[in-house]
Design an enzyme around this catalytic site. Structure first.
Site, PDB file in Angstrom:
ATOM      1  N   TYR A  65       0.665  -1.398  -0.039  1.00  0.00           N
ATOM      2  CA  TYR A  65       0.234  -0.226  -0.300  1.00  0.00           C
ATOM      3  C   TYR A  65       0.816   1.647  -0.005  1.00  0.00           C
ATOM      4  CZ  TYR A  65      -4.430  -2.385   0.063  1.00  0.00           C
ATOM      5  OH  TYR A  65      -5.725  -2.828   0.060  1.00  0.00           O
ATOM      6  N   VAL A 119      -9.709   4.882  -4.280  1.00  0.00           N
ATOM      7  CA  VAL A 119      -8.848   4.957  -3.041  1.00  0.00           C
ATOM      8  C   VAL A 119      -7.955   5.537  -3.462  1.00  0.00           C
ATOM      9  CG1 VAL A 119      -9.844   3.198  -1.823  1.00  0.00           C
ATOM     10  CG2 VAL A 119      -7.251   2.861  -3.267  1.00  0.00           C
ATOM     11  N   ASP A 120      -7.723   6.367  -5.120  1.00  0.00           N
ATOM     12  CA  ASP A 120      -6.757   7.262  -5.527  1.00  0.00           C
ATOM     13  C   ASP A 120      -6.622   8.738  -4.177  1.00  0.00           C
ATOM     14  OD1 ASP A 120      -8.003   8.495  -7.558  1.00  0.00           O
ATOM     15  OD2 ASP A 120      -7.765   6.678  -8.914  1.00  0.00           O
ATOM     16  N   HIS A 135     -14.969   3.034  -0.997  1.00  0.00           N
ATOM     17  CA  HIS A 135     -13.937   2.412  -0.542  1.00  0.00           C
ATOM     18  C   HIS A 135     -12.557   2.751   0.879  1.00  0.00           C
ATOM     19  CE1 HIS A 135     -15.469  -0.766  -3.843  1.00  0.00           C
ATOM     20  NE2 HIS A 135     -15.956  -0.501  -3.330  1.00  0.00           N
ATOM     21  N   CYS A 164      -0.633   5.817  15.221  1.00  0.00           N
ATOM     22  CA  CYS A 164      -1.665   6.707  15.348  1.00  0.00           C
ATOM     23  C   CYS A 164      -1.294   7.513  15.852  1.00  0.00           C
ATOM     24  CB  CYS A 164      -3.232   6.444  16.571  1.00  0.00           C
ATOM     25  SG  CYS A 164      -4.391   7.295  16.801  1.00  0.00           S
ATOM     26  N   SER A 206     -16.332  -1.179 -14.023  1.00  0.00           N
ATOM     27  CA  SER A 206     -17.432  -2.452 -15.218  1.00  0.00           C
ATOM     28  C   SER A 206     -18.123  -3.582 -14.340  1.00  0.00           C
ATOM     29  CB  SER A 206     -16.049  -3.906 -14.321  1.00  0.00           C
ATOM     30  OG  SER A 206     -16.086  -4.134 -13.187  1.00  0.00           O
ATOM     31  N   ALA A 248     -13.049   7.741 -20.798  1.00  0.00           N
ATOM     32  CA  ALA A 248     -13.885   8.527 -19.389  1.00  0.00           C
ATOM     33  C   ALA A 248     -13.493   9.696 -20.135  1.00  0.00           C
ATOM     34  CB  ALA A 248     -12.494   7.839 -18.068  1.00  0.00           C
TER      35      ALA A 248
END
Length: 265
Positions: A65, A119-120, A135, A164, A206, A248
């Site tokens: 990630y 999520v970008d 998401h 945190c 999709s 797009a």
């Protein structure tokens, strides 16, 4: 012509709901998931995108990630992201005063919501604020102890796993993994917008991942004019009033750009 009618509908609608998927960020250099060259061609879902994978090897998952986070931050919003942010502003920008009164807004009594599976963070960076990230966000972590969400540092300074700032607990990626529930209230907000929309616009997805895939169907069944932009046919195509077989950027240019060639035909 379907595209010209879709452009007219978008101009006149007072309630518009938009759903975007990985295809809208592909022109920015963010890989899709299932297409040729997509992430799942080189990486197994079971190794990186499930709670079980994280329990087995949290550092392995975090390093993946962190790599995706760095790539996302290097990417820039493309024309499609910016066009949707401009569309939102047509619904949210106050009208100027004229004399002692306010002029009516362009779409008085209107509503707009952009729902993304991505999520970008590129929609937010393009200026979208009426936004639901179904998401989650790759630029945030969620504390495993207290549940607080907090932004990740600059990729050049980020060493996973993050801690945190409130309680010092370990943070996990603030994304929805396979087998997990969506963030509280996120789908309900999206569902409400699509159920009430006059026009629903589905871009670069999709239409196979539930529950997001149900939003286009919901809008169509509720009577909305449904527009799909995707270079490939999807399960939603048969319901679409206008289905543009293009990417797009090209599709949103045709529908939303002030200088669209549709106006010249």
């Amino acid at each position: 012509m379907e595209a010209r009618e879709a452009r007219r509908r978008l101009k006149e609608a007072k309630r518009v709901a938009v759903l975007t998927g990985a295809g809208i960020s592909a022109p920015s250099g963010i890989p899709t998931f299932r297409d040729t060259g997509g992430l799942w061609k080189d990486f197994r879902i079971e190794d990186y995108a499930t709670p079980e994978a994280y329990r087995r090897d949290p550092l392995k998952v975090w390093e993946w990630y962190a790599w995706r986070y760095a790539n996302a931050m290097q990417a820039q919003p493309n024309r499609a992201h910016r066009l949707l942010a401009e569309l939102e502003r047509q619904f949210t920008t106050p009208s100027p005063h004229v004399g002692d009164r306010l002029t009516p807004t362009a779409r008085e009594g209107s509503g707009f919501l952009l729902v993304t599976q991505n999520v970008d963070g590129l929609h937010a960076r393009a200026g979208s604020t009426h936004l639901v990230e179904l998401h989650g966000s790759i630029g945030r972590a969620r504390c495993e102890e207290c549940g607080a969400r907090f932004p990740l540092p600059d990729p050049s300074l980020f060493i996973p796993p993050p801690q945190c700032p409130g309680c010092g607990g370990r943070g996990r990626p603030d994304v929805v993994w396979f087998g997990e529930l969506l963030p509280p209230g996120a789908f309900e907000r999206a569902e409400n917008a699509f159920a009430k929309a006059e026009v629903a616009l589905v871009v670069g997805t999709s239409a196979e991942v539930e529950p997001a895939a149900s939003l286009g169907r919901l809008a169509s069944w509720a009577g909305a004019y449904l527009i799909e932009i995707n270079p490939n046919q999807t399960p939603l195509s048969r319901l679409a009033d206008c289905s543009l077989r293009m990417g797009a950027v090209e599709g949103l240019e045709a529908l939303l750009s002030p200088t669209s060639l549709l106006d010249l035909e």
